[in-house]
Scaffold this motif. Sequence first.
Motif, mmCIF file in Angstrom:
data_model
loop_
_atom_site.group_PDB
_atom_site.id
_atom_site.type_symbol
_atom_site.label_atom_id
_atom_site.label_comp_id
_atom_site.label_asym_id
_atom_site.label_seq_id
_atom_site.Cartn_x
_atom_site.Cartn_y
_atom_site.Cartn_z
ATOM 1 N N SER A 10 0.824 -1.213 0.000
ATOM 2 C CA SER A 10 0.000 0.000 0.000
ATOM 3 C C SER A 10 0.854 1.259 0.000
ATOM 4 C CB SER A 10 -0.911 -0.002 1.226
ATOM 5 O OG SER A 10 -0.119 0.072 2.383
ATOM 6 N N ASP A 12 1.015 5.635 -1.676
ATOM 7 C CA ASP A 12 1.058 6.301 -2.980
ATOM 8 C C ASP A 12 2.222 5.835 -3.833
ATOM 9 O OD1 ASP A 12 -1.198 7.741 -2.688
ATOM 10 O OD2 ASP A 12 -0.206 9.624 -2.151
ATOM 11 N N ARG A 15 1.683 2.481 -5.464
ATOM 12 C CA ARG A 15 0.596 2.284 -6.421
ATOM 13 C C ARG A 15 1.168 1.920 -7.778
ATOM 14 N NH1 ARG A 15 -3.101 7.627 -5.770
ATOM 15 N NH2 ARG A 15 -4.153 7.054 -3.873
ATOM 16 N N ALA A 23 -6.594 8.741 -8.724
ATOM 17 C CA ALA A 23 -7.305 7.942 -7.727
ATOM 18 C C ALA A 23 -8.462 7.215 -8.384
ATOM 19 C CB ALA A 23 -7.820 8.846 -6.614
ATOM 20 N N THR A 24 -8.725 6.009 -7.927
ATOM 21 C CA THR A 24 -9.864 5.261 -8.439
ATOM 22 C C THR A 24 -11.126 5.747 -7.737
ATOM 23 O OG1 THR A 24 -9.692 3.523 -6.771
ATOM 24 C CG2 THR A 24 -8.412 3.216 -8.812
ATOM 25 N N GLU A 26 -13.196 4.004 -6.070
ATOM 26 C CA GLU A 26 -13.269 3.403 -4.743
ATOM 27 C C GLU A 26 -12.396 4.176 -3.751
ATOM 28 O OE1 GLU A 26 -12.599 1.572 -7.550
ATOM 29 O OE2 GLU A 26 -14.586 0.696 -7.734
ATOM 30 N N GLU A 27 -11.213 4.610 -4.179
ATOM 31 C CA GLU A 27 -10.341 5.379 -3.299
ATOM 32 C C GLU A 27 -10.958 6.730 -2.948
ATOM 33 O OE1 GLU A 27 -6.046 3.599 -4.822
ATOM 34 O OE2 GLU A 27 -6.879 5.369 -5.781
ATOM 35 N N VAL A 28 -11.570 7.372 -3.923
ATOM 36 C CA VAL A 28 -12.210 8.668 -3.684
ATOM 37 C C VAL A 28 -13.367 8.507 -2.706
ATOM 38 C CG1 VAL A 28 -13.547 10.513 -4.749
ATOM 39 C CG2 VAL A 28 -11.512 9.638 -5.897
ATOM 40 N N GLN A 29 -14.148 7.447 -2.861
ATOM 41 C CA GLN A 29 -15.293 7.225 -1.980
ATOM 42 C C GLN A 29 -14.888 6.992 -0.532
ATOM 43 O OE1 GLN A 29 -17.499 4.052 -3.801
ATOM 44 N NE2 GLN A 29 -18.273 5.354 -5.424
ATOM 45 N N GLN A 30 -13.649 6.607 -0.298
ATOM 46 C CA GLN A 30 -13.168 6.357 1.056
ATOM 47 C C GLN A 30 -12.654 7.617 1.744
ATOM 48 O OE1 GLN A 30 -13.749 3.420 2.400
ATOM 49 N NE2 GLN A 30 -14.612 2.823 0.435
ATOM 50 N N THR A 31 -12.563 8.738 1.032
ATOM 51 C CA THR A 31 -12.015 9.947 1.627
ATOM 52 C C THR A 31 -13.049 10.623 2.523
ATOM 53 O OG1 THR A 31 -12.721 11.380 -0.194
ATOM 54 C CG2 THR A 31 -10.521 10.368 -0.388
#
Length: 124
Positions: A10, A12, A15, A23-24, A26-31
Amino acid sequence: MPRPHEEPASGDAARPGGPSRPATAEEVQQTPEFAALRRSFRRFIFPMTALFLSWYALYVLLAAFAPGFMSQRLGGSTITVGLLFGLGQFVSTFAITMIYRSWADKKFDPEAERLRERIEGAAV
């Protein structure tokens, strides 16, 4: 050391594609910023939807169970209470649209734009 076809650990720098990879979803939704934006949207939309559906249900229920009230003529003209309630549905739809547009322009869209710029800026 991971093999070329394996996902690195894991972070940055780890990646695929390095730290400049966008950012994907899914990654954005986790912020936390996205979660706050979603909460803000829901706090506006759910009550407004409930209000409109209640108003619409009242109209339908009055038409079904109080036809005498809905057919009352106003001022001796051809305009009835039911007609005014029906026209009120259109008026309330336009009012809700204008309220939403104003709210989104002032509060929601600027926050969404800041989040988009931060996410896209991180990809550079």
